[in-house]
Write a protein that holds these residues in place. Sequence first.
Motif, PDB file in Angstrom:
ATOM      1  N   ARG A 474       0.841  -1.202   0.000  1.00 20.00           N
ATOM      2  CA  ARG A 474       0.000   0.000   0.000  1.00 20.00           C
ATOM      3  C   ARG A 474       0.877   1.254   0.000  1.00 20.00           C
ATOM      4  NH1 ARG A 474      -5.073   1.553   1.059  1.00 20.00           N
ATOM      5  NH2 ARG A 474      -5.722  -0.585   1.424  1.00 20.00           N
ATOM      6  N   VAL A 475       1.898   1.275   0.846  1.00 18.72           N
ATOM      7  CA  VAL A 475       2.809   2.421   0.882  1.00 18.72           C
ATOM      8  C   VAL A 475       3.511   2.578  -0.464  1.00 18.72           C
ATOM      9  CG1 VAL A 475       4.884   3.351   1.974  1.00 18.72           C
ATOM     10  CG2 VAL A 475       3.135   2.243   3.370  1.00 18.72           C
ATOM     11  N   THR A 476       3.906   1.459  -1.069  1.00 22.96           N
ATOM     12  CA  THR A 476       4.573   1.516  -2.378  1.00 22.96           C
ATOM     13  C   THR A 476       3.689   2.163  -3.423  1.00 22.96           C
ATOM     14  OG1 THR A 476       5.892  -0.456  -1.907  1.00 22.96           O
ATOM     15  CG2 THR A 476       5.621   0.146  -4.220  1.00 22.96           C
ATOM     16  N   PHE A 477       2.436   1.713  -3.514  1.00 20.83           N
ATOM     17  CA  PHE A 477       1.540   2.250  -4.551  1.00 20.83           C
ATOM     18  C   PHE A 477       1.188   3.707  -4.286  1.00 20.83           C
ATOM     19  CE2 PHE A 477       0.200  -2.358  -5.172  1.00 20.83           C
ATOM     20  CZ  PHE A 477       0.966  -2.493  -6.308  1.00 20.83           C
ATOM     21  N   LEU A 478       0.966   4.077  -3.032  1.00 23.54           N
ATOM     22  CA  LEU A 478       0.669   5.471  -2.716  1.00 23.54           C
ATOM     23  C   LEU A 478       1.864   6.363  -3.055  1.00 23.54           C
ATOM     24  CD1 LEU A 478      -1.271   5.099   0.664  1.00 23.54           C
ATOM     25  CD2 LEU A 478      -2.211   5.711  -1.578  1.00 23.54           C
ATOM     26  N   ALA A 479       3.076   5.883  -2.776  1.00 26.16           N
ATOM     27  CA  ALA A 479       4.271   6.649  -3.109  1.00 26.16           C
ATOM     28  C   ALA A 479       4.415   6.801  -4.625  1.00 26.16           C
ATOM     29  CB  ALA A 479       5.506   5.971  -2.521  1.00 26.16           C
ATOM     30  N   LEU A 480       4.168   5.727  -5.363  1.00 22.66           N
ATOM     31  CA  LEU A 480       4.256   5.782  -6.826  1.00 22.66           C
ATOM     32  C   LEU A 480       3.222   6.731  -7.411  1.00 22.66           C
ATOM     33  CD1 LEU A 480       4.829   2.001  -7.648  1.00 22.66           C
ATOM     34  CD2 LEU A 480       6.439   3.865  -8.104  1.00 22.66           C
ATOM     35  N   LEU A 481       2.002   6.701  -6.865  1.00 21.22           N
ATOM     36  CA  LEU A 481       0.946   7.575  -7.381  1.00 21.22           C
ATOM     37  C   LEU A 481       1.228   9.034  -7.044  1.00 21.22           C
ATOM     38  CD1 LEU A 481      -2.156   5.355  -6.556  1.00 21.22           C
ATOM     39  CD2 LEU A 481      -1.358   5.999  -8.836  1.00 21.22           C
ATOM     40  N   GLY A 482       1.674   9.280  -5.824  1.00 18.01           N
ATOM     41  CA  GLY A 482       1.943  10.663  -5.442  1.00 18.01           C
ATOM     42  C   GLY A 482       3.126  11.257  -6.183  1.00 18.01           C
ATOM     43  N   TRP A 483       4.261  10.551  -6.164  1.00 21.90           N
ATOM     44  CA  TRP A 483       5.460  11.051  -6.843  1.00 21.90           C
ATOM     45  C   TRP A 483       5.275  11.039  -8.357  1.00 21.90           C
ATOM     46  CZ3 TRP A 483      10.996   9.157  -5.120  1.00 21.90           C
ATOM     47  CH2 TRP A 483      11.957   9.965  -5.715  1.00 21.90           C
ATOM     48  N   GLY A 484       4.657   9.969  -8.866  1.00 25.22           N
ATOM     49  CA  GLY A 484       4.443   9.881 -10.304  1.00 25.22           C
ATOM     50  C   GLY A 484       3.515  10.958 -10.821  1.00 25.22           C
ATOM     51  N   GLY A 485       2.465  11.277 -10.055  1.00 29.08           N
ATOM     52  CA  GLY A 485       1.561  12.345 -10.467  1.00 29.08           C
ATOM     53  C   GLY A 485       2.255  13.690 -10.499  1.00 29.08           C
ATOM     54  N   LEU A 486       3.076  13.971  -9.472  1.00 23.01           N
ATOM     55  CA  LEU A 486       3.842  15.216  -9.447  1.00 23.01           C
ATOM     56  C   LEU A 486       4.811  15.274 -10.624  1.00 23.01           C
ATOM     57  CD1 LEU A 486       4.822  17.809  -8.006  1.00 23.01           C
ATOM     58  CD2 LEU A 486       6.405  16.355  -6.707  1.00 23.01           C
TER      59      LEU A 486
END
Length: 501
Positions: A474-486
Amino acid sequence: MPPSPPSPPTQAQAGHRPSRAAAVVLATTPAARSVLADGTVLDRLAGQLDTLPVRDVHVVARTAVAVGPGAADGARGLVDDLRSVAKVARASSGPVAVLPGDLVAHREALAMVLEHPARDTAALVAADGGDGGPLRPPVRVERGRVAAAGSSYHRVVRPDGTFRGVLQVGEADLGGLAGVAEELAEHVQGGRLGTVTGAEVGDLILVGLVRAGVPVRAVMLGPLHCDRVTGPGQAADAVRRLAEVDETAARLDAAIKSDDGFVATHLVSSWSAWPVRLCARLSLTPNAVTGMSLGLAALAAVWFSAGQRAAMLAGAGLVLLSFVLDCVDGQLARFTRAFSPLGAWLDAISDRAKEYAVYVGLAAGYAGAVALPGGIWALAVSAMALQTLRHTIDFSFKASVAGAERAGPVRPRSLADPGDVPPETPSPARPSPLVRLSGRFDQGAVRWLRKIVVLPIGERMALIAVTAGLFDARVTFLALLGWGGLAMLYTVAGRVARSVS
């Protein structure tokens, strides 16, 4: 002791159909017959060509007697030299190389042009500011291509390098080579090119190709040596200088990108030379290394799917090792020159397959390890969709830029005109504030920070490994979505601002 350079890949290995290459060696100066310890300068060059993918060697000399490799074409002067080149271009069924017979060079310097699997039109250039002295005509390089070339008659505005005598013309441009050589011969015969000499055949042909609008790739010489000589003493000194450079080390340095992402440049490429050497010793192909990287990513996905802490740590280690091999395969391809469009496509496809397989493994492991998965699959699909969109934006932008460059107007220029069209001056239109700010901070630590912000594959793999190994999917996907979106917003904003301004 460093290993010997790897054997040149066959064209079949490189993904190209075999083509019959030819070389025109212009042994028209006395220096070509300067005697060295193991023969003449021309003999030395002939021996090097024999180790390169050159099948036919045509020697043009001031005599009809055989000189060096193969039969020599008799030539009375510069006009005959140019028409000899045109004759070979019309008869050839593959690339044609044009080289001076008084050339003393590292084999690797010749190979960078003549052994490149693209077999395209290219010239060997040294980045010495354009002040190279005799037998080193100035050139100006823009975006990796020779934008202007000079001779004793033709001037170059704002030169930044010198042409070092090695020119190859690709099969698609042979008609242009023949036409340029014939036109030059007519200008010389009519006295319209001033006092150009017989030592300038290759220089004049490069000028003609560039002015005719033929794209000429600039191959940078780097730390290697490639010089024309004027006599026995200078030839002996040039040969001694060759021994001062480790050709294998120079080739390996050129194979490793110095301007990649932060993780790839500083955490992998800083030590990846030894696995590249090992792979070359074992005769592994780049595609084989790509397959190994894909296999390690698949194993990482299997470990992640177990969902246990020890398995997550093992999966994180495999993800990092997979990325190391992902860097090594490209470096090995450049080192051995065994790259091809198919290999590049496989590398890109495997990158996506590895990343998405890891997503699936992480989601499966999380769903099986906790009582309430809490939409973990939705997060995994969202991460895949975001990365797919980012890749689409990147590829479409690069394709549009390449298309615009190909569609640019080609304005052939007269070879009788000694002047040069200066580079375009910046537009008087004021750049947008974002573009000005970007240029101001594109250096030093801020430059590397910008590279990290866009989340290239090295940073993504490191992010996955750290968050999965220390936390959970869950932390991995949230990090990917947040950083990737930015990263996507940053990239789109920058490209729109540049396009508008």
